[in-house]
Design a protein around this motif. Structure first.
Motif, PDB file in Angstrom:
ATOM      1  N   ILE A  30       0.840  -1.206   0.000  1.00  0.00           N
ATOM      2  CA  ILE A  30       0.000   0.000   0.000  1.00  0.00           C
ATOM      3  C   ILE A  30       0.869   1.247   0.000  1.00  0.00           C
ATOM      4  O   ILE A  30       0.613   2.193  -0.755  1.00  0.00           O
ATOM      5  N   VAL A  31       1.907   1.255   0.819  1.00  0.00           N
ATOM      6  CA  VAL A  31       2.821   2.409   0.855  1.00  0.00           C
ATOM      7  C   VAL A  31       3.462   2.613  -0.511  1.00  0.00           C
ATOM      8  O   VAL A  31       3.537   3.743  -1.011  1.00  0.00           O
ATOM      9  N   LEU A  32       3.909   1.534  -1.135  1.00  0.00           N
ATOM     10  CA  LEU A  32       4.530   1.624  -2.456  1.00  0.00           C
ATOM     11  C   LEU A  32       3.571   2.239  -3.474  1.00  0.00           C
ATOM     12  O   LEU A  32       3.933   3.173  -4.201  1.00  0.00           O
TER      13      LEU A  32
ATOM     14  N   MET B 149       9.310   3.210  -4.463  1.00  0.00           N
ATOM     15  CA  MET B 149      10.041   2.106  -3.829  1.00  0.00           C
ATOM     16  C   MET B 149      10.930   2.629  -2.709  1.00  0.00           C
ATOM     17  O   MET B 149      11.030   1.996  -1.644  1.00  0.00           O
ATOM     18  N   LEU B 150      11.560   3.782  -2.906  1.00  0.00           N
ATOM     19  CA  LEU B 150      12.375   4.364  -1.835  1.00  0.00           C
ATOM     20  C   LEU B 150      11.524   4.642  -0.600  1.00  0.00           C
ATOM     21  O   LEU B 150      11.926   4.322   0.519  1.00  0.00           O
ATOM     22  N   VAL B 151      10.353   5.218  -0.786  1.00  0.00           N
ATOM     23  CA  VAL B 151       9.458   5.496   0.344  1.00  0.00           C
ATOM     24  C   VAL B 151       9.071   4.185   1.037  1.00  0.00           C
ATOM     25  O   VAL B 151       9.088   4.088   2.265  1.00  0.00           O
ATOM     26  N   MET B 152       8.754   3.158   0.240  1.00  0.00           N
ATOM     27  CA  MET B 152       8.395   1.873   0.827  1.00  0.00           C
ATOM     28  C   MET B 152       9.563   1.288   1.626  1.00  0.00           C
ATOM     29  O   MET B 152       9.383   0.770   2.721  1.00  0.00           O
ATOM     30  N   LEU B 153      10.760   1.394   1.088  1.00  0.00           N
ATOM     31  CA  LEU B 153      11.932   0.864   1.797  1.00  0.00           C
ATOM     32  C   LEU B 153      12.206   1.636   3.085  1.00  0.00           C
ATOM     33  O   LEU B 153      12.627   1.049   4.085  1.00  0.00           O
ATOM     34  N   CYS B 154      11.952   2.938   3.082  1.00  0.00           N
ATOM     35  CA  CYS B 154      12.069   3.717   4.328  1.00  0.00           C
ATOM     36  C   CYS B 154      11.042   3.224   5.345  1.00  0.00           C
ATOM     37  O   CYS B 154      11.349   3.089   6.530  1.00  0.00           O
ATOM     38  N   PHE B 155       9.846   2.939   4.874  1.00  0.00           N
ATOM     39  CA  PHE B 155       8.772   2.423   5.739  1.00  0.00           C
ATOM     40  C   PHE B 155       9.156   1.066   6.321  1.00  0.00           C
ATOM     41  O   PHE B 155       9.019   0.834   7.524  1.00  0.00           O
ATOM     42  N   THR B 156       9.650   0.159   5.483  1.00  0.00           N
ATOM     43  CA  THR B 156       9.999  -1.168   5.990  1.00  0.00           C
ATOM     44  C   THR B 156      11.235  -1.106   6.891  1.00  0.00           C
ATOM     45  O   THR B 156      11.313  -1.848   7.875  1.00  0.00           O
ATOM     46  N   ALA B 157      12.175  -0.223   6.579  1.00  0.00           N
ATOM     47  CA  ALA B 157      13.346  -0.070   7.446  1.00  0.00           C
ATOM     48  C   ALA B 157      12.920   0.433   8.823  1.00  0.00           C
ATOM     49  O   ALA B 157      13.467   0.002   9.849  1.00  0.00           O
ATOM     50  N   LEU B 158      11.953   1.313   8.854  1.00  0.00           N
ATOM     51  CA  LEU B 158      11.432   1.810  10.129  1.00  0.00           C
ATOM     52  C   LEU B 158      10.909   0.658  10.982  1.00  0.00           C
ATOM     53  O   LEU B 158      11.100   0.636  12.196  1.00  0.00           O
ATOM     54  N   GLY B 159      10.274  -0.313  10.345  1.00  0.00           N
ATOM     55  CA  GLY B 159       9.780  -1.484  11.068  1.00  0.00           C
ATOM     56  C   GLY B 159      10.886  -2.244  11.764  1.00  0.00           C
ATOM     57  O   GLY B 159      10.681  -2.814  12.844  1.00  0.00           O
ATOM     58  N   HIS B 160      12.088  -2.250  11.184  1.00  0.00           N
ATOM     59  CA  HIS B 160      13.218  -2.922  11.827  1.00  0.00           C
ATOM     60  C   HIS B 160      13.568  -2.256  13.156  1.00  0.00           C
ATOM     61  O   HIS B 160      13.990  -2.929  14.092  1.00  0.00           O
ATOM     62  N   PHE B 161      13.409  -0.952  13.216  1.00  0.00           N
ATOM     63  CA  PHE B 161      13.726  -0.219  14.444  1.00  0.00           C
ATOM     64  C   PHE B 161      12.569  -0.230  15.436  1.00  0.00           C
ATOM     65  O   PHE B 161      12.792  -0.197  16.642  1.00  0.00           O
ATOM     66  N   LEU B 162      11.343  -0.282  14.945  1.00  0.00           N
ATOM     67  CA  LEU B 162      10.177  -0.296  15.835  1.00  0.00           C
ATOM     68  C   LEU B 162       9.900  -1.676  16.425  1.00  0.00           C
ATOM     69  O   LEU B 162       9.372  -1.786  17.535  1.00  0.00           O
TER      70      LEU B 162
ATOM     71  N   ILE C 251      20.688  -1.452   4.985  1.00  0.00           N
ATOM     72  CA  ILE C 251      20.830  -1.918   3.602  1.00  0.00           C
ATOM     73  C   ILE C 251      19.622  -1.494   2.781  1.00  0.00           C
ATOM     74  O   ILE C 251      19.769  -1.031   1.639  1.00  0.00           O
ATOM     75  N   GLU C 252      18.425  -1.618   3.339  1.00  0.00           N
ATOM     76  CA  GLU C 252      17.220  -1.191   2.622  1.00  0.00           C
ATOM     77  C   GLU C 252      17.296   0.289   2.259  1.00  0.00           C
ATOM     78  O   GLU C 252      16.969   0.681   1.133  1.00  0.00           O
ATOM     79  N   LEU C 253      17.725   1.101   3.206  1.00  0.00           N
ATOM     80  CA  LEU C 253      17.821   2.547   2.947  1.00  0.00           C
ATOM     81  C   LEU C 253      18.861   2.858   1.878  1.00  0.00           C
ATOM     82  O   LEU C 253      18.619   3.652   0.961  1.00  0.00           O
ATOM     83  N   ILE C 254      20.007   2.220   1.973  1.00  0.00           N
ATOM     84  CA  ILE C 254      21.076   2.451   1.000  1.00  0.00           C
ATOM     85  C   ILE C 254      20.645   2.006  -0.395  1.00  0.00           C
ATOM     86  O   ILE C 254      20.845   2.722  -1.380  1.00  0.00           O
ATOM     87  N   LEU C 255      20.026   0.835  -0.482  1.00  0.00           N
ATOM     88  CA  LEU C 255      19.598   0.336  -1.789  1.00  0.00           C
ATOM     89  C   LEU C 255      18.510   1.224  -2.389  1.00  0.00           C
ATOM     90  O   LEU C 255      18.482   1.452  -3.606  1.00  0.00           O
TER      91      LEU C 255
END
Length: 152
Positions: free
Chosen positions: A5-7, A35-48, A74-78
């Protein structure tokens, strides 16, 4: 489902912005930024949810929490590589490899009935894979299209 949905929403927002400012939807560009926005969203989940995300890894894997934080980076960098024109192709290839590499963790989590947000074993289980695997294939095809095929 949330990352999908974010993507889609982020991509649509970028398409609309491009149409308003440039009269050109710039579909591949918008898709890369989505895709960058989605990867930022999923990376946030790693921290939350580091506890639950750590449980996605098999028991024999050491330093689970550190790996979860590393994969967020890695998600953020990619994602950044994907949107930066000189590195778009490299970012796309690496992101496709990454999506393939993390799929076993999703399968492992589903087999354990993991609810990664709660860090409990009362998640949707194997039924989750009926959506997750096609979603992962969709992400791979998305990146292939907007990061490789559309660039030439």
């Amino acid at each position: 489902m949330k990352p999908l949905i974010v993507l889609l929403v982020a991509t649509l927002i970028f398409i609309v912005i491009n149409l308003l400012w440039m009269s050109d939807p710039l579909y591949p560009w918008s898709a890369r930024f989505g895709m960058l926005v989605m990867l930022c969203f999923t990376a946030l989940g790693h921290f939350l949810f580091p506890k639950g995300m750590s449980m996605m890894l098999p028991d024999f894997v050491p330093f689970k929490k550190q790996i979860i934080y590393l994969t967020a980076g890695i998600e953020l960098i990619l994602g950044l590589l994907l949107v930066y024109p000189p590195t778009t192709k490299t970012g796309a290839i690496l992101l496709i490899v990454f999506f393939i590499a993390v799929l076993p963790s999703n399968i492992h989590a589903a087999r354990k009935n993991l609810n990664y947000e709660k860090g409990t074993l009362d998640g949707p289980g194997l039924n989750y894979l009926w959506f997750r695997i096609p979603e992962q294939i969709f992400f791979i095809l998305w990146v292939f299209w907007c990061g490789l095929a559309a660039i030439g």
